[in-house]
Design a protein around this motif. Sequence first.
Motif, PDB file in Angstrom:
ATOM      1  N   LYS A   1       0.815  -1.217   0.000  1.00 53.26           N
ATOM      2  CA  LYS A   1       0.000   0.000   0.000  1.00 53.26           C
ATOM      3  C   LYS A   1       0.847   1.264   0.000  1.00 53.26           C
ATOM      4  CE  LYS A   1      -3.775  -2.341   0.127  1.00 53.26           C
ATOM      5  NZ  LYS A   1      -4.311  -2.708  -1.150  1.00 53.26           N
ATOM      6  N   TYR A   2       2.110   1.147   0.397  1.00 52.51           N
ATOM      7  CA  TYR A   2       2.977   2.323   0.421  1.00 52.51           C
ATOM      8  C   TYR A   2       4.382   1.950  -0.014  1.00 52.51           C
ATOM      9  CZ  TYR A   2       4.557   0.442   4.887  1.00 52.51           C
ATOM     10  OH  TYR A   2       5.063  -0.366   5.864  1.00 52.51           O
ATOM     11  N   VAL A   3       5.091   2.952  -0.503  1.00 55.42           N
ATOM     12  CA  VAL A   3       6.464   2.806  -0.963  1.00 55.42           C
ATOM     13  C   VAL A   3       7.290   3.904  -0.306  1.00 55.42           C
ATOM     14  CG1 VAL A   3       6.031   4.203  -3.040  1.00 55.42           C
ATOM     15  CG2 VAL A   3       7.941   2.595  -3.020  1.00 55.42           C
ATOM     16  N   THR A   4       8.491   3.563   0.101  1.00 59.98           N
ATOM     17  CA  THR A   4       9.411   4.562   0.648  1.00 59.98           C
ATOM     18  C   THR A   4      10.421   4.887  -0.450  1.00 59.98           C
ATOM     19  OG1 THR A   4       9.090   3.729   2.874  1.00 59.98           O
ATOM     20  CG2 THR A   4      11.028   5.097   2.493  1.00 59.98           C
ATOM     21  N   ILE A   5      10.462   6.162  -0.817  1.00 57.79           N
ATOM     22  CA  ILE A   5      11.247   6.618  -1.966  1.00 57.79           C
ATOM     23  C   ILE A   5      12.473   7.381  -1.491  1.00 57.79           C
ATOM     24  CG2 ILE A   5      11.196   8.034  -4.059  1.00 57.79           C
ATOM     25  CD1 ILE A   5       8.130   7.703  -3.995  1.00 57.79           C
ATOM     26  N   SER A   6      13.638   6.989  -2.008  1.00 60.20           N
ATOM     27  CA  SER A   6      14.891   7.684  -1.706  1.00 60.20           C
ATOM     28  C   SER A   6      15.287   8.515  -2.921  1.00 60.20           C
ATOM     29  CB  SER A   6      15.999   6.674  -1.405  1.00 60.20           C
ATOM     30  OG  SER A   6      15.649   5.869  -0.315  1.00 60.20           O
ATOM     31  N   LEU A   7      15.505   9.794  -2.666  1.00 59.99           N
ATOM     32  CA  LEU A   7      15.865  10.737  -3.726  1.00 59.99           C
ATOM     33  C   LEU A   7      17.174  11.425  -3.356  1.00 59.99           C
ATOM     34  CD1 LEU A   7      12.314  12.324  -3.963  1.00 59.99           C
ATOM     35  CD2 LEU A   7      13.312  10.739  -5.626  1.00 59.99           C
ATOM     36  N   CYS A   8      17.820  12.034  -4.355  1.00 55.51           N
ATOM     37  CA  CYS A   8      19.061  12.761  -4.090  1.00 55.51           C
ATOM     38  C   CYS A   8      19.143  13.981  -5.001  1.00 55.51           C
ATOM     39  CB  CYS A   8      20.262  11.842  -4.330  1.00 55.51           C
ATOM     40  SG  CYS A   8      21.825  12.550  -3.790  1.00 55.51           S
ATOM     41  N   LYS A   9      19.542  15.116  -4.426  1.00 61.17           N
ATOM     42  CA  LYS A   9      19.710  16.365  -5.175  1.00 61.17           C
ATOM     43  C   LYS A   9      20.931  17.075  -4.609  1.00 61.17           C
ATOM     44  CE  LYS A   9      17.594  20.435  -4.375  1.00 61.17           C
ATOM     45  NZ  LYS A   9      16.623  21.503  -4.287  1.00 61.17           N
TER      46      LYS A   9
ATOM     47  N   ALA B   1      15.575   7.226  -8.720  1.00 55.89           N
ATOM     48  CA  ALA B   1      15.213   6.961  -7.327  1.00 55.89           C
ATOM     49  C   ALA B   1      15.427   5.486  -7.008  1.00 55.89           C
ATOM     50  CB  ALA B   1      13.756   7.339  -7.080  1.00 55.89           C
ATOM     51  N   CYS B   2      15.553   5.226  -5.719  1.00 56.11           N
ATOM     52  CA  CYS B   2      15.610   3.868  -5.193  1.00 56.11           C
ATOM     53  C   CYS B   2      14.527   3.775  -4.131  1.00 56.11           C
ATOM     54  CB  CYS B   2      16.991   3.598  -4.593  1.00 56.11           C
ATOM     55  SG  CYS B   2      17.179   1.933  -3.968  1.00 56.11           S
ATOM     56  N   ASP B   3      13.702   2.727  -4.210  1.00 55.82           N
ATOM     57  CA  ASP B   3      12.530   2.623  -3.353  1.00 55.82           C
ATOM     58  C   ASP B   3      12.490   1.267  -2.660  1.00 55.82           C
ATOM     59  OD1 ASP B   3      12.044   4.855  -4.879  1.00 55.82           O
ATOM     60  OD2 ASP B   3      10.342   4.022  -5.932  1.00 55.82           O
ATOM     61  N   THR B   4      11.662   1.212  -1.614  1.00 55.30           N
ATOM     62  CA  THR B   4      11.391  -0.072  -0.970  1.00 55.30           C
ATOM     63  C   THR B   4       9.890  -0.244  -0.763  1.00 55.30           C
ATOM     64  OG1 THR B   4      11.636   0.813   1.273  1.00 55.30           O
ATOM     65  CG2 THR B   4      13.582  -0.160   0.274  1.00 55.30           C
ATOM     66  N   VAL B   5       9.456  -1.474  -0.932  1.00 57.36           N
ATOM     67  CA  VAL B   5       8.107  -1.904  -0.591  1.00 57.36           C
ATOM     68  C   VAL B   5       8.300  -3.058   0.378  1.00 57.36           C
ATOM     69  CG1 VAL B   5       5.973  -2.962  -1.439  1.00 57.36           C
ATOM     70  CG2 VAL B   5       7.119  -1.209  -2.803  1.00 57.36           C
ATOM     71  N   ILE B   6       7.622  -2.996   1.510  1.00 57.43           N
ATOM     72  CA  ILE B   6       7.846  -3.982   2.567  1.00 57.43           C
ATOM     73  C   ILE B   6       6.525  -4.591   3.030  1.00 57.43           C
ATOM     74  CG2 ILE B   6       8.707  -4.326   4.924  1.00 57.43           C
ATOM     75  CD1 ILE B   6      10.554  -1.891   4.401  1.00 57.43           C
ATOM     76  N   GLU B   7       6.522  -5.905   3.203  1.00 56.05           N
ATOM     77  CA  GLU B   7       5.440  -6.603   3.882  1.00 56.05           C
ATOM     78  C   GLU B   7       6.012  -7.012   5.238  1.00 56.05           C
ATOM     79  OE1 GLU B   7       2.691 -10.603   3.518  1.00 56.05           O
ATOM     80  OE2 GLU B   7       3.779  -9.909   1.760  1.00 56.05           O
ATOM     81  N   ASP B   8       5.527  -6.382   6.284  1.00 54.46           N
ATOM     82  CA  ASP B   8       6.067  -6.586   7.628  1.00 54.46           C
ATOM     83  C   ASP B   8       5.182  -7.546   8.408  1.00 54.46           C
ATOM     84  OD1 ASP B   8       7.127  -6.461  10.161  1.00 54.46           O
ATOM     85  OD2 ASP B   8       6.882  -4.307  10.406  1.00 54.46           O
ATOM     86  N   GLY B   9       5.698  -8.731   8.637  1.00 55.32           N
ATOM     87  CA  GLY B   9       4.956  -9.730   9.395  1.00 55.32           C
ATOM     88  C   GLY B   9       5.221  -9.682  10.880  1.00 55.32           C
ATOM     89  N   GLY B  10       6.132  -8.813  11.294  1.00 53.47           N
ATOM     90  CA  GLY B  10       6.372  -8.613  12.715  1.00 53.47           C
ATOM     91  C   GLY B  10       7.605  -9.307  13.260  1.00 53.47           C
ATOM     92  N   TYR B  11       7.999  -8.819  14.394  1.00 50.41           N
ATOM     93  CA  TYR B  11       9.145  -9.354  15.124  1.00 50.41           C
ATOM     94  C   TYR B  11       8.763 -10.675  15.774  1.00 50.41           C
ATOM     95  CZ  TYR B  11      13.082  -9.568  18.340  1.00 50.41           C
ATOM     96  OH  TYR B  11      14.207  -9.966  19.015  1.00 50.41           O
ATOM     97  N   ILE B  12       9.685 -11.629  15.767  1.00 56.46           N
ATOM     98  CA  ILE B  12       9.448 -12.935  16.374  1.00 56.46           C
ATOM     99  C   ILE B  12      10.175 -12.959  17.720  1.00 56.46           C
ATOM    100  CG2 ILE B  12       9.688 -15.435  16.136  1.00 56.46           C
ATOM    101  CD1 ILE B  12       9.874 -14.882  13.046  1.00 56.46           C
ATOM    102  N   TYR B  13       9.405 -12.867  18.795  1.00 57.43           N
ATOM    103  CA  TYR B  13       9.960 -12.799  20.145  1.00 57.43           C
ATOM    104  C   TYR B  13      10.670 -14.092  20.522  1.00 57.43           C
ATOM    105  CZ  TYR B  13       7.376  -8.502  20.634  1.00 57.43           C
ATOM    106  OH  TYR B  13       6.911  -7.230  20.445  1.00 57.43           O
ATOM    107  N   ASN B  14      11.687 -13.934  21.299  1.00 53.82           N
ATOM    108  CA  ASN B  14      12.513 -15.026  21.810  1.00 53.82           C
ATOM    109  C   ASN B  14      13.272 -15.782  20.728  1.00 53.82           C
ATOM    110  OD1 ASN B  14      11.645 -14.490  24.494  1.00 53.82           O
ATOM    111  ND2 ASN B  14       9.750 -15.609  24.055  1.00 53.82           N
ATOM    112  N   GLU B  15      13.292 -15.232  19.515  1.00 57.98           N
ATOM    113  CA  GLU B  15      14.079 -15.807  18.432  1.00 57.98           C
ATOM    114  C   GLU B  15      15.037 -14.772  17.834  1.00 57.98           C
ATOM    115  OE1 GLU B  15      12.121 -17.884  15.279  1.00 57.98           O
ATOM    116  OE2 GLU B  15      10.652 -18.777  16.636  1.00 57.98           O
ATOM    117  N   CYS B  16      14.837 -13.511  18.252  1.00 57.80           N
ATOM    118  CA  CYS B  16      15.614 -12.410  17.686  1.00 57.80           C
ATOM    119  C   CYS B  16      15.500 -12.432  16.154  1.00 57.80           C
ATOM    120  CB  CYS B  16      17.081 -12.483  18.129  1.00 57.80           C
ATOM    121  SG  CYS B  16      17.981 -10.967  17.785  1.00 57.80           S
TER     122      CYS B  16
END
Length: 161
Positions: free
Chosen positions: A28-36, A76-91
């Motif tokens: 649903k969202y993209v993080t865009i890296s730009l440079c000038k 530009a260089c971008d990222t799209v991420i599907e974050d399933g969450g941190y897994i506790y006690n497994e680091c």
Amino acid sequence: MGKYHMSNRPNREIKSEEQIIELLEKGKYVTISLCKDSQPYIVTLSYGYDKDTNSLYMHCAKNGLKLDFIRANAKACDTVIEDGGYIYNECGHWYKSLVLWGEISILTNTDEKRKGMEIILNHLETDNDFIKKKLDSDIKLYQDLVVLKYVINEIHGKSGR
């Protein structure tokens, strides 16, 4: 950009085009890296993915830092991420991520803006008739709207857990 390879974790590379497209379609969202002028800038925007042109469409305000950066350097260089969450006690962390390289253009043609907004609305909304009717009822809304098109030239994916 030279050929990228995952030397540290080749087993985590997402190689399947179907999986890459699925992630782009689900995101649903993209993080865009730009440079000038050697200054970096990063911004996160919602988007719509167009499989036919392998492009992302976004919209934004008429003025602002991101437009200044895009006008100075369309790459530009971008990222799209599907974050399933941190897994506790497994680091550990469950995720899928894409890194995209490409070029952004600021659309000026009303028909192109309309197409871009339709792609965004179809991607993000479950019932977009209300918004489409509002946009189509007043052509001036398209004239005042900034629509960006990001053509993807290269994609690399990675997953964890």
